[in-house]
Design a protein around this motif. Structure first.
Motif, PDB file in Angstrom:
ATOM      1  N   VAL A 175       0.861  -1.188   0.000  1.00 26.85           N
ATOM      2  CA  VAL A 175       0.000   0.000   0.000  1.00 26.85           C
ATOM      3  C   VAL A 175       0.895   1.235   0.000  1.00 26.85           C
ATOM      4  O   VAL A 175       1.853   1.312   0.774  1.00 26.85           O
ATOM      5  CB  VAL A 175      -0.938   0.041   1.224  1.00 26.85           C
ATOM      6  N   ALA A 176       0.572   2.189  -0.861  1.00 26.10           N
ATOM      7  CA  ALA A 176       1.379   3.404  -0.964  1.00 26.10           C
ATOM      8  C   ALA A 176       0.477   4.633  -0.996  1.00 26.10           C
ATOM      9  O   ALA A 176      -0.604   4.609  -1.592  1.00 26.10           O
ATOM     10  CB  ALA A 176       2.258   3.365  -2.212  1.00 26.10           C
ATOM     11  N   LEU A 177       0.940   5.684  -0.328  1.00 22.79           N
ATOM     12  CA  LEU A 177       0.268   6.977  -0.364  1.00 22.79           C
ATOM     13  C   LEU A 177       1.191   7.924  -1.120  1.00 22.79           C
ATOM     14  O   LEU A 177       2.329   8.148  -0.718  1.00 22.79           O
ATOM     15  CB  LEU A 177       0.011   7.495   1.047  1.00 22.79           C
ATOM     16  N   VAL A 178       0.700   8.452  -2.237  1.00 22.48           N
ATOM     17  CA  VAL A 178       1.513   9.295  -3.113  1.00 22.48           C
ATOM     18  C   VAL A 178       0.858  10.661  -3.238  1.00 22.48           C
ATOM     19  O   VAL A 178      -0.371  10.763  -3.367  1.00 22.48           O
ATOM     20  CB  VAL A 178       1.658   8.651  -4.508  1.00 22.48           C
ATOM     21  N   GLY A 179       1.658  11.716  -3.193  1.00 17.88           N
ATOM     22  CA  GLY A 179       1.103  13.053  -3.320  1.00 17.88           C
ATOM     23  C   GLY A 179       2.126  14.038  -3.844  1.00 17.88           C
ATOM     24  O   GLY A 179       3.238  13.656  -4.240  1.00 17.88           O
ATOM     25  N   THR A 180       1.743  15.302  -3.832  1.00 13.72           N
ATOM     26  CA  THR A 180       2.631  16.373  -4.275  1.00 13.72           C
ATOM     27  C   THR A 180       2.828  17.361  -3.126  1.00 13.72           C
ATOM     28  O   THR A 180       1.958  17.496  -2.268  1.00 13.72           O
ATOM     29  CB  THR A 180       2.037  17.115  -5.491  1.00 13.72           C
ATOM     30  N   PRO A 181       3.963  18.054  -3.106  1.00 11.48           N
ATOM     31  CA  PRO A 181       4.276  18.926  -1.964  1.00 11.48           C
ATOM     32  C   PRO A 181       3.306  20.095  -1.792  1.00 11.48           C
ATOM     33  O   PRO A 181       3.201  20.646  -0.696  1.00 11.48           O
ATOM     34  CB  PRO A 181       5.692  19.420  -2.273  1.00 11.48           C
ATOM     35  N   ASP A 182       2.578  20.474  -2.854  1.00 10.49           N
ATOM     36  CA  ASP A 182       1.602  21.549  -2.714  1.00 10.49           C
ATOM     37  C   ASP A 182       0.249  21.044  -2.213  1.00 10.49           C
ATOM     38  O   ASP A 182      -0.692  21.814  -2.046  1.00 10.49           O
ATOM     39  CB  ASP A 182       1.410  22.295  -4.042  1.00 10.49           C
ATOM     40  N   ARG A 183       0.153  19.719  -1.999  1.00  9.86           N
ATOM     41  CA  ARG A 183      -1.039  19.068  -1.463  1.00  9.86           C
ATOM     42  C   ARG A 183      -2.266  19.162  -2.390  1.00  9.86           C
ATOM     43  O   ARG A 183      -3.389  18.972  -1.957  1.00  9.86           O
ATOM     44  CB  ARG A 183      -1.395  19.638  -0.071  1.00  9.86           C
ATOM     45  N   LYS A 184      -2.037  19.398  -3.666  1.00  6.93           N
ATOM     46  CA  LYS A 184      -3.143  19.464  -4.625  1.00  6.93           C
ATOM     47  C   LYS A 184      -3.465  18.097  -5.220  1.00  6.93           C
ATOM     48  O   LYS A 184      -4.568  17.877  -5.719  1.00  6.93           O
ATOM     49  CB  LYS A 184      -2.806  20.446  -5.752  1.00  6.93           C
ATOM     50  N   TYR A 185      -2.505  17.194  -5.203  1.00  7.69           N
ATOM     51  CA  TYR A 185      -2.690  15.877  -5.794  1.00  7.69           C
ATOM     52  C   TYR A 185      -2.418  14.803  -4.747  1.00  7.69           C
ATOM     53  O   TYR A 185      -1.487  14.925  -3.950  1.00  7.69           O
ATOM     54  CB  TYR A 185      -1.758  15.685  -6.996  1.00  7.69           C
ATOM     55  N   LEU A 186      -3.226  13.755  -4.804  1.00  3.16           N
ATOM     56  CA  LEU A 186      -3.090  12.663  -3.829  1.00  3.16           C
ATOM     57  C   LEU A 186      -3.645  11.382  -4.436  1.00  3.16           C
ATOM     58  O   LEU A 186      -4.687  11.399  -5.110  1.00  3.16           O
ATOM     59  CB  LEU A 186      -3.856  12.996  -2.547  1.00  3.16           C
TER      60      LEU A 186
END
Length: 222
Positions: A175-186
């Motif tokens: 299981v992986a949680l992936v996102g972007t540093p601006d918190r717009k994508y998850l």
């Protein structure tokens, strides 16, 4: 022409120190007065709402920079992943069914990315891109990557690369949680087509603690 009999006006002496002190005192008084006025206004508004003045409900005073998993073994990370949930984004608007991401490690250390999703007409949409690791000082093998889906001849442009940060990863790489540093994508990814509800909630709760707007998440692995 006769000269005037009036005595000459006294000479005015300009003292820089006196005038500077006066200006400084006025400026200080103005700043303090303005600050007190704003404070009084904020207190009055808070009293009208029945609570103390402060940030908007649910808004943290300061969000700490996101941290990535380190180290990440790309040999174990590659393979097929099933999307379980995501924050809405423009490039997946047409996806209405299952979504998969398949990663393949290439000889030069980069990763081929193959994303597929089911469209309303029953067909699949596929996008093929490339991911590369971004070095992080003091964190060898950190899960900070960049992904580009632009043609090869355009990949020299920094603008075509998007952030891909691995924020959470279980020891078994399931299981992986992936996102972007601006918190717009998850994204929540899983090796199995359908992750148990309790496990998905745990991932989303963790994402919420990082400052992501989990209330807007679309659950796609359902």
């Amino acid at each position: 022409m006769p000269m005037s009999s009036r005595s000459p006006a006294p000479k005015v002496v300009f003292d820089d120190r006196v005038h500077s002190a006066s200006i400084g005192a006025l400026a200080t008084a103005f700043c303090i007065g303005g600050a007190l006025t704003l404070l009084a206004f904020g207190t009055a508004r808070a009293s009208q709402n029945g609570r103390l003045a402060g940030p908007a409900d649910g808004a943290p005073l300061m969000r700490a920079p996101l941290q990535v998993v380190a180290p990440v073994d790309l040999h174990r990370y590659v393979g097929l992943w099933h999307e379980q949930a995501r924050l809405p984004n423009r490039f997946q608007k047409k996806c209405t069914g299952s979504v998969t991401a398949e990663y393949s490690l290439l000889e030069d250390g980069t990763v081929e990315v193959r994303n597929r999703c089911l469209l309303p007409d029953g067909n699949f949409d596929e996008a093929i891109g490339l991911a590369r690791s971004v070095p992080v000082s003091g964190q060898p093998g950190a899960g900070r990557l960049e992904v580009a889906f632009a043609p090869t001849w355009l990949r020299w442009l920094p603008a075509v690369w998007g952030d891909y940060w691995i924020l959470k990863l279980d020891r078994d790489y399931q299981v992986a949680l992936v996102g972007t540093p601006d918190r717009k994508y998850l994204w929540v990814l899983s090796r199995v087509p359908r992750l148990e509800d309790s496990a998905l909630e745990a991932e989303l709760d963790y994402a919420r603690s990082l400052g992501f707007d989990v209330d807007q998440v679309e659950r796609t692995g359902r």
